[in-house]
Design a protein around this motif. Structure first.
Motif, PDB file in Angstrom:
ATOM      1  N   TRP A   1       0.831  -1.202   0.000  1.00  0.00           N
ATOM      2  CA  TRP A   1       0.000   0.000   0.000  1.00  0.00           C
ATOM      3  C   TRP A   1       0.871   1.259   0.000  1.00  0.00           C
ATOM      4  N   TRP A   2       2.041   1.202   0.636  1.00  0.00           N
ATOM      5  CA  TRP A   2       2.947   2.346   0.575  1.00  0.00           C
ATOM      6  C   TRP A   2       3.382   2.600  -0.870  1.00  0.00           C
ATOM      7  N   VAL A   3       3.704   1.512  -1.561  1.00  0.00           N
ATOM      8  CA  VAL A   3       4.110   1.646  -2.974  1.00  0.00           C
ATOM      9  C   VAL A   3       2.991   2.274  -3.790  1.00  0.00           C
ATOM     10  N   PHE A   4       1.767   1.776  -3.571  1.00  0.00           N
ATOM     11  CA  PHE A   4       0.624   2.303  -4.332  1.00  0.00           C
ATOM     12  C   PHE A   4       0.420   3.787  -4.029  1.00  0.00           C
ATOM     13  N   LYS A   5       0.547   4.164  -2.741  1.00  0.00           N
ATOM     14  CA  LYS A   5       0.362   5.567  -2.337  1.00  0.00           C
ATOM     15  C   LYS A   5       1.420   6.461  -2.994  1.00  0.00           C
ATOM     16  N   GLU A   6       2.659   5.976  -3.044  1.00  0.00           N
ATOM     17  CA  GLU A   6       3.718   6.761  -3.680  1.00  0.00           C
ATOM     18  C   GLU A   6       3.427   6.960  -5.169  1.00  0.00           C
ATOM     19  N   LEU A   7       2.975   5.907  -5.833  1.00  0.00           N
ATOM     20  CA  LEU A   7       2.620   6.011  -7.252  1.00  0.00           C
ATOM     21  C   LEU A   7       1.467   6.986  -7.448  1.00  0.00           C
ATOM     22  N   TRP A   8       0.470   6.896  -6.540  1.00  0.00           N
ATOM     23  CA  TRP A   8      -0.682   7.805  -6.612  1.00  0.00           C
ATOM     24  C   TRP A   8      -0.232   9.257  -6.447  1.00  0.00           C
ATOM     25  N   ASN A   9       0.615   9.511  -5.470  1.00  0.00           N
ATOM     26  CA  ASN A   9       1.080  10.876  -5.218  1.00  0.00           C
ATOM     27  C   ASN A   9       1.882  11.441  -6.385  1.00  0.00           C
ATOM     28  N   LYS A  10       2.497  10.554  -7.152  1.00  0.00           N
ATOM     29  CA  LYS A  10       3.269  10.994  -8.317  1.00  0.00           C
ATOM     30  C   LYS A  10       2.394  11.132  -9.572  1.00  0.00           C
ATOM     31  N   GLY A  11       1.101  10.861  -9.426  1.00  0.00           N
ATOM     32  CA  GLY A  11       0.191  10.978 -10.570  1.00  0.00           C
ATOM     33  C   GLY A  11       0.339   9.846 -11.575  1.00  0.00           C
ATOM     34  N   LEU A  12       0.771   8.686 -11.108  1.00  0.00           N
ATOM     35  CA  LEU A  12       1.033   7.564 -12.012  1.00  0.00           C
ATOM     36  C   LEU A  12      -0.052   6.482 -11.975  1.00  0.00           C
ATOM     37  N   ILE A  13      -1.146   6.734 -11.234  1.00  0.00           N
ATOM     38  CA  ILE A  13      -2.241   5.769 -11.163  1.00  0.00           C
ATOM     39  C   ILE A  13      -3.468   6.335 -11.871  1.00  0.00           C
ATOM     40  N   TYR A  14      -4.090   5.534 -12.729  1.00  0.00           N
ATOM     41  CA  TYR A  14      -5.325   5.981 -13.380  1.00  0.00           C
ATOM     42  C   TYR A  14      -6.291   4.819 -13.507  1.00  0.00           C
ATOM     43  N   GLU A  15      -7.568   5.152 -13.585  1.00  0.00           N
ATOM     44  CA  GLU A  15      -8.596   4.129 -13.792  1.00  0.00           C
ATOM     45  C   GLU A  15      -8.912   4.055 -15.280  1.00  0.00           C
ATOM     46  N   GLY A  16      -8.880   2.849 -15.829  1.00  0.00           N
ATOM     47  CA  GLY A  16      -9.153   2.683 -17.247  1.00  0.00           C
ATOM     48  C   GLY A  16     -10.199   1.628 -17.498  1.00  0.00           C
ATOM     49  N   HIS A  17     -10.858   1.745 -18.636  1.00  0.00           N
ATOM     50  CA  HIS A  17     -11.868   0.761 -19.055  1.00  0.00           C
ATOM     51  C   HIS A  17     -11.293   0.050 -20.278  1.00  0.00           C
ATOM     52  N   LYS A  18     -10.797  -1.163 -20.074  1.00  0.00           N
ATOM     53  CA  LYS A  18     -10.091  -1.857 -21.143  1.00  0.00           C
ATOM     54  C   LYS A  18     -10.537  -3.310 -21.243  1.00  0.00           C
ATOM     55  N   ILE A  19     -10.176  -3.929 -22.361  1.00  0.00           N
ATOM     56  CA  ILE A  19     -10.369  -5.367 -22.526  1.00  0.00           C
ATOM     57  C   ILE A  19      -9.184  -6.064 -21.880  1.00  0.00           C
TER      58      ILE A  19
ATOM     59  N   PHE B   1     -15.991  -7.784 -25.813  1.00  0.00           N
ATOM     60  CA  PHE B   1     -15.167  -8.980 -25.624  1.00  0.00           C
ATOM     61  C   PHE B   1     -14.115  -9.042 -26.721  1.00  0.00           C
ATOM     62  N   GLY B   2     -12.885  -8.713 -26.400  1.00  0.00           N
ATOM     63  CA  GLY B   2     -11.820  -8.801 -27.395  1.00  0.00           C
ATOM     64  C   GLY B   2     -11.237  -7.437 -27.711  1.00  0.00           C
ATOM     65  N   GLU B   3      -9.912  -7.372 -27.668  1.00  0.00           N
ATOM     66  CA  GLU B   3      -9.223  -6.090 -27.855  1.00  0.00           C
ATOM     67  C   GLU B   3      -9.398  -5.538 -29.260  1.00  0.00           C
ATOM     68  N   ASP B   4      -9.265  -6.404 -30.288  1.00  0.00           N
ATOM     69  CA  ASP B   4      -9.450  -5.947 -31.670  1.00  0.00           C
ATOM     70  C   ASP B   4     -10.879  -5.463 -31.890  1.00  0.00           C
ATOM     71  N   ASP B   5     -11.840  -6.201 -31.344  1.00  0.00           N
ATOM     72  CA  ASP B   5     -13.253  -5.824 -31.491  1.00  0.00           C
ATOM     73  C   ASP B   5     -13.505  -4.444 -30.882  1.00  0.00           C
ATOM     74  N   ALA B   6     -12.964  -4.235 -29.683  1.00  0.00           N
ATOM     75  CA  ALA B   6     -13.178  -2.967 -28.986  1.00  0.00           C
ATOM     76  C   ALA B   6     -12.574  -1.803 -29.763  1.00  0.00           C
ATOM     77  N   GLU B   7     -11.365  -2.009 -30.280  1.00  0.00           N
ATOM     78  CA  GLU B   7     -10.685  -0.938 -31.019  1.00  0.00           C
ATOM     79  C   GLU B   7     -11.422  -0.600 -32.306  1.00  0.00           C
ATOM     80  N   ALA B   8     -11.858  -1.640 -33.038  1.00  0.00           N
ATOM     81  CA  ALA B   8     -12.609  -1.407 -34.277  1.00  0.00           C
ATOM     82  C   ALA B   8     -13.932  -0.722 -33.983  1.00  0.00           C
ATOM     83  N   GLY B   9     -14.585  -1.144 -32.906  1.00  0.00           N
ATOM     84  CA  GLY B   9     -15.852  -0.523 -32.527  1.00  0.00           C
ATOM     85  C   GLY B   9     -15.694   0.952 -32.219  1.00  0.00           C
ATOM     86  N   ARG B  10     -14.670   1.298 -31.442  1.00  0.00           N
ATOM     87  CA  ARG B  10     -14.428   2.712 -31.110  1.00  0.00           C
ATOM     88  C   ARG B  10     -14.162   3.534 -32.365  1.00  0.00           C
ATOM     89  N   ALA B  11     -13.389   2.958 -33.294  1.00  0.00           N
ATOM     90  CA  ALA B  11     -13.033   3.687 -34.518  1.00  0.00           C
ATOM     91  C   ALA B  11     -14.243   3.996 -35.380  1.00  0.00           C
TER      92      ALA B  11
END
Length: 255
Positions: free
Chosen positions: A1-19, A166-176
């Protein structure tokens, strides 16, 4: 948790919606590194399904998939713009598939070719959904033919069934191409009430019932099996499901 907090404080943590590769038994996503540790050779059903074009009665596009359980979430069909596609006569139906794949489906006698087009000529055509669950999403850009460079004529029909949830290629094509995504499964990869006919069942256990239904509705054109290498969880050996999920990431690109 200390590691995670340090990463958070440095702005290196983000929430993403991915396959991501996801273990249904452990109910958690895995990193690509973890997924690469558990590949096994498996045999999955390989089916060819027909999709009725909306404005061309009797004309159906053929698509191939080794994941029948994703078909209720189908929201697009993907072609390659530069590939040659043909309309072939088959009894009362006219099927659309890549010219290079005709011999794989008609090995005895070549069918009558009634029309030849490039993939780019098919882009934008609308079709009827296989299942009724997400029909309302047509207004949001679903149930149309789109294009992507990952489509090949090495196997299948040269048309890829596309479920952007479901599927990285599908998601990318759909977004495009502005195609929405649905992911109607719970934390243990069981269908939710969005897919009421299979609600509460693990997705892969529904393959047989989905294929039987498509056969009864005359939408299943061909069925076989396909042996391929598939990722399994290194902890519990469950087959992984590639699904859209929100989770937290370290922003490696910044460092």
């Amino acid at each position: 948790w200390w590691v995670f907090k340090e990463l958070w404080n440095k702005g290196l943590i983000y929430e993403g919606h991915k396959i991501l590769p996801y273990c249904p038994k452990d109910a958690t996503p895995l990193s690509n590194f973890e997924a690469n540790q558990g590949y096994e050779d498996v045999q999955d059903p390989a089916i060819t399904v027909s999709f009725q074009l909306k404005d061309e009665p009797g004309v159906k596009v053929l698509a191939w998939t080794t994941t029948p359980w994703t078909l209720p979430s189908n929201l697009a069909l993907t072609v390659h713009e530069d590939v040659d596609y043909v309309y072939v006569k088959d009894g009362d139906n006219t099927y659309v598939l890549a010219e290079a794949r005709v011999g794989s489906y008609y090995s005895d006698e070549p069918p009558e070719v009634v029309k030849k087009v490039k993939g780019k000529d098919l882009v934008g055509l609308q079709y009827e959904p296989l299942f009724p669950y997400f029909e309302s999403m047509r207004a949001d850009g679903a149930f149309k033919i789109i294009s992507a460079d990952f489509v090949t004529t090495a196997d299948g029909t040269g048309v890829v069934h596309t479920a952007p949830g479901f599927g990285e290629d599908d998601a990318e094509a759909g977004r495009a191409h502005g195609v929405p995504a649905v992911c109607p499964i719970d934390a243990e990869c069981r269908f939710t009430d969005e897919v009421p006919d299979y609600e509460g069942r693990f997705v892969k256990d529904c393959d047989s019932d989905i294929m039987r239904r498509l056969k009864d509705e005359r939408k299943l054109v061909h069925r076989s099996t396909h042996q391929h290498s598939y990722p399994h969880c290194w902890r519990c050996e469950s087959p992984l499901i590639y699904r859209a999920i929100s989770t937290w990431f370290v922003d490696i690109e910044k460092v």
